[in-house]
Design a protein around this motif. Structure first.
Motif, PDB file in Angstrom:
ATOM      1  N   GLU A 147     -10.335  20.741  -5.988  1.00  8.13           N
ATOM      2  CA  GLU A 147     -10.336  20.564  -7.434  1.00  8.13           C
ATOM      3  C   GLU A 147     -10.273  19.092  -7.844  1.00  8.13           C
ATOM      4  N   LEU A 148     -10.033  18.210  -6.880  1.00  9.55           N
ATOM      5  CA  LEU A 148      -9.908  16.793  -7.210  1.00  9.55           C
ATOM      6  C   LEU A 148     -11.272  16.226  -7.584  1.00  9.55           C
ATOM      7  N   GLU A 149     -11.337  15.605  -8.762  1.00  8.13           N
ATOM      8  CA  GLU A 149     -12.591  15.038  -9.226  1.00  8.13           C
ATOM      9  C   GLU A 149     -12.767  13.620  -8.688  1.00  8.13           C
ATOM     10  N   GLU A 150     -13.926  13.050  -8.948  1.00  8.47           N
ATOM     11  CA  GLU A 150     -14.211  11.698  -8.467  1.00  8.47           C
ATOM     12  C   GLU A 150     -13.208  10.687  -9.026  1.00  8.47           C
ATOM     13  N   SER A 151     -12.813  10.883 -10.276  1.00 10.48           N
ATOM     14  CA  SER A 151     -11.826   9.978 -10.877  1.00 10.48           C
ATOM     15  C   SER A 151     -10.480  10.093 -10.170  1.00 10.48           C
ATOM     16  N   ASP A 152     -10.115  11.317  -9.733  1.00  6.61           N
ATOM     17  CA  ASP A 152      -8.863  11.496  -8.988  1.00  6.61           C
ATOM     18  C   ASP A 152      -8.924  10.762  -7.655  1.00  6.61           C
ATOM     19  N   GLN A 153     -10.061  10.847  -6.984  1.00  5.00           N
ATOM     20  CA  GLN A 153     -10.210  10.167  -5.702  1.00  5.00           C
ATOM     21  C   GLN A 153     -10.137   8.648  -5.875  1.00  5.00           C
ATOM     22  N   ARG A 154     -10.675   8.147  -6.978  1.00  2.08           N
ATOM     23  CA  ARG A 154     -10.574   6.710  -7.249  1.00  2.08           C
ATOM     24  C   ARG A 154      -9.124   6.293  -7.439  1.00  2.08           C
ATOM     25  N   GLU A 155      -8.353   7.118  -8.157  1.00  6.07           N
ATOM     26  CA  GLU A 155      -6.940   6.803  -8.366  1.00  6.07           C
ATOM     27  C   GLU A 155      -6.182   6.800  -7.041  1.00  6.07           C
ATOM     28  N   LEU A 156      -6.504   7.735  -6.169  1.00  8.00           N
ATOM     29  CA  LEU A 156      -5.871   7.760  -4.856  1.00  8.00           C
ATOM     30  C   LEU A 156      -6.228   6.506  -4.064  1.00  8.00           C
ATOM     31  N   SER A 157      -7.489   6.087  -4.186  1.00 10.00           N
ATOM     32  CA  SER A 157      -7.927   4.882  -3.486  1.00 10.00           C
ATOM     33  C   SER A 157      -7.183   3.646  -3.994  1.00 10.00           C
ATOM     34  N   TYR A 158      -6.982   3.576  -5.327  1.00  8.92           N
ATOM     35  CA  TYR A 158      -6.251   2.441  -5.911  1.00  8.92           C
ATOM     36  C   TYR A 158      -4.801   2.401  -5.418  1.00  8.92           C
ATOM     37  N   ALA A 159      -4.234   3.591  -5.138  1.00  5.52           N
ATOM     38  CA  ALA A 159      -2.828   3.667  -4.726  1.00  5.52           C
ATOM     39  C   ALA A 159      -2.637   3.474  -3.228  1.00  5.52           C
ATOM     40  N   LEU A 160      -3.737   3.396  -2.495  1.00  4.34           N
ATOM     41  CA  LEU A 160      -3.647   3.350  -1.038  1.00  4.34           C
ATOM     42  C   LEU A 160      -2.823   2.169  -0.531  1.00  4.34           C
ATOM     43  N   ARG A 161      -3.047   0.983  -1.095  1.00  2.00           N
ATOM     44  CA  ARG A 161      -2.325  -0.182  -0.606  1.00  2.00           C
ATOM     45  C   ARG A 161      -0.820  -0.001  -0.773  1.00  2.00           C
ATOM     46  N   GLU A 162      -0.411   0.512  -1.934  1.00  2.00           N
ATOM     47  CA  GLU A 162       1.017   0.758  -2.164  1.00  2.00           C
ATOM     48  C   GLU A 162       1.560   1.755  -1.145  1.00  2.00           C
ATOM     49  N   VAL A 163       0.796   2.826  -0.879  1.00  2.00           N
ATOM     50  CA  VAL A 163       1.230   3.854   0.063  1.00  2.00           C
ATOM     51  C   VAL A 163       1.376   3.267   1.467  1.00  2.00           C
ATOM     52  N   LEU A 164       0.384   2.496   1.908  1.00  2.00           N
ATOM     53  CA  LEU A 164       0.431   1.910   3.244  1.00  2.00           C
ATOM     54  C   LEU A 164       1.560   0.887   3.373  1.00  2.00           C
ATOM     55  N   GLU A 165       1.763   0.100   2.330  1.00  2.00           N
ATOM     56  CA  GLU A 165       2.845  -0.886   2.369  1.00  2.00           C
ATOM     57  C   GLU A 165       4.207  -0.213   2.453  1.00  2.00           C
ATOM     58  N   ARG A 166       4.391   0.885   1.713  1.00  2.00           N
ATOM     59  CA  ARG A 166       5.655   1.610   1.791  1.00  2.00           C
ATOM     60  C   ARG A 166       5.845   2.213   3.183  1.00  2.00           C
ATOM     61  N   THR A 167       4.756   2.641   3.799  1.00  2.00           N
ATOM     62  CA  THR A 167       4.837   3.198   5.145  1.00  2.00           C
ATOM     63  C   THR A 167       5.311   2.152   6.148  1.00  2.00           C
ATOM     64  N   LEU A 168       4.935   0.904   5.920  1.00  2.00           N
ATOM     65  CA  LEU A 168       5.290  -0.166   6.853  1.00  2.00           C
ATOM     66  C   LEU A 168       6.732  -0.639   6.705  1.00  2.00           C
ATOM     67  N   ILE A 169       7.336  -0.416   5.531  1.00  2.00           N
ATOM     68  CA  ILE A 169       8.677  -0.972   5.305  1.00  2.00           C
ATOM     69  C   ILE A 169       9.748   0.084   5.051  1.00  2.00           C
ATOM     70  N   ALA A 170       9.354   1.297   4.717  1.00  2.00           N
ATOM     71  CA  ALA A 170      10.343   2.336   4.400  1.00  2.00           C
ATOM     72  C   ALA A 170      10.958   2.893   5.677  1.00  2.00           C
TER      73      ALA A 170
END
Length: 419
Positions: free
Chosen positions: A265-288
């Motif tokens: 059900e995720l639209e193209e705009s949803d996938q773009r938002e996930l892509s924008y959040a990727l750096r934050e997610v990866l950075e939290r993975t490295l320090i959390a």
């Protein structure tokens, strides 16, 4: 039976005035966690009873005793089935999460408009079931069964008792959940007072977010409903909230469930938002660490399944591919035994590694170079039953994972064996 309790979905808030060196009393946030869990579990049990009663009525009663049912029981069963069908199908099972909370922009309590729909329906269930259980006259006008020639009425009484009992239980559970929802302001205000919060709306967002997280776990219907009810801006809001410290873990947990259960059900705009959040997610993975690390590795694993090319590009552009792989292996090595504080962390690491290697075989070499196979051998020797569950009530596992940890290990080993 699972032996540990997860903290993945606990609300983390500062506790003030705690004594040092003494056994601490239950903190306000723990009391609220218990309250939220109780409401969510009551609601889930009510829905489960309703679905079971619907199946029992259509298959056992209307299907097995179509001519043996008295006209009264036929009418009652039909009315109850119609009522349950309206909940299950006509409203797309929306009550699965609207019983407690509604999301449209901000998360808010169900309110009186919602209660005026749910409470009467629950009362109708209770009244209809009670009337038939009380009278207990299931054999029509004669009022008795000829035991020498029961015909097609064998086991009719226990079948009807089971059906009406389930309907009565469903109605009672819905009433209980609604009553808890009405009085939810009590623990909310108590926590606001004891935890030093003056902004009730901010507190309500966090409380409701945790409840939504519980309801989104392992529920495709709930995840789809949350997407649709928010006008498909839910992903955008969550990717924005994930950058706010106080809501970060709740937002990440919800995003993980959305990627897992509502991917189609995720639209193209949803996938773009996930892509924008990727750096934050990866950075939290490295320090959390701890439970937060488990949540963010789980989220990055699901994002990898939704937009694998974007994850690969972010790892390359940020020059953290080797560091990210090393982080996964190091964390896996650090958990030589299952952790009672984050029992799912070894599972999400395996899921992340599998998703990466299945997408691009070059990651296989990266994991081999970091001695992933040796880490897997260590995990294989210390597998716990608790690691196959994602939700606990005390020491009892309530929600079992779809794939056991042993199966994930076998898949990871197979991928590592193929260069």
């Amino acid at each position: 039976m699972a032996q540990s309790r997860t903290t993945e979905h606990c609300v983390q808030m500062p506790a003030h005035g705690a004594g040092q060196g003494k056994t601490a009393a239950p903190t306000p946030e723990k009391q609220l966690n218990c309250f939220v869990r109780c409401i969510a579990l009551i609601e889930r049990l009510g829905n489960a009873l309703g679905t079971l009663a619907f199946t029992w009525a259509t298959v056992v009663l209307l299907g097995g005793y179509p001519t043996a049912l008295s006209s009264k029981d036929f009418r009652y069963a039909t009315a109850i089935v119609s009522l349950e069908a309206a909940r299950m199908f006509s409203r797309n099972n929306r009550l699965d999460y609207q019983l407690l909370f509604r999301t449209r922009g901000a998360v808010r309590p169900l309110g009186w408009n919602g209660l005026t729909v749910i409470v009467p329906a629950a009362i109708i269930r209770i009244v209809l079931a009670s009337l038939r259980l009380g009278s207990h006259s299931y054999y029509g006008d004669d009022g008795h069964l000829d035991k020498r020639n029961p015909g097609d009425k064998t086991n009719l009484v226990p079948s009807l008792n089971i059906f009406y009992g389930m309907v009565l239980g469903q109605g009672a559970l819905y009433i209980a959940a609604c009553m808890l929802d009405i009085f939810s302001f009590i623990p909310q205000r108590s926590l606001a007072r004891q935890g030093g919060y003056a902004d009730d709306d901010r507190l309500l967002r966090k409380i409701s977010g945790q409840a939504l997280t519980m309801l989104a776990m392992d529920s495709v219907n709930n995840c789809l409903t949350m997407l649709r009810e928010t006008g498909y801006v839910f992903i955008k809001e969550l990717t924005s909230i994930i950058r706010v410290d106080r809501y970060r873990c709740v937002a990440a947990s919800l995003l993980r469930s959305m990627c897992l259960h509502a991917q189609q059900e995720l639209e193209e705009s949803d996938q773009r938002e996930l892509s924008y959040a990727l750096r934050e997610v990866l950075e939290r993975t490295l320090i959390a660490d701890g439970a937060e690390l488990e949540i963010f590795i789980g989220l990055s694993s699901q994002i990898c399944k939704v937009i694998p090319e974007d994850l690969a590009k972010e790892l390359e552009d940020s020059h953290i591919k080797q560091r990210f792989v090393m982080r996964l292996v190091d964390v896996l090595n650090s958990y030589t035994e299952p952790s009672p504080h984050c029992p799912g962390i070894r599972r999400v690491i395996l899921e992340q590694a599998i998703n990466m290697m299945e997408h691009d075989s070059r990651y296989t070499n990266c994991f081999i170079d970091r001695h992933m196979a040796e880490a897997l051998s260590m995990v294989e020797e210390t597998v716990s039953e608790a690691e196959n569950y994602s939700l606990f009530l005390g020491d009892v596992g309530l929600m079992e994972a779809r794939e056991p940890l042993s199966s994930l290990m076998a898949r990871a080993k197979q991928l590592l064996a193929v260069r």
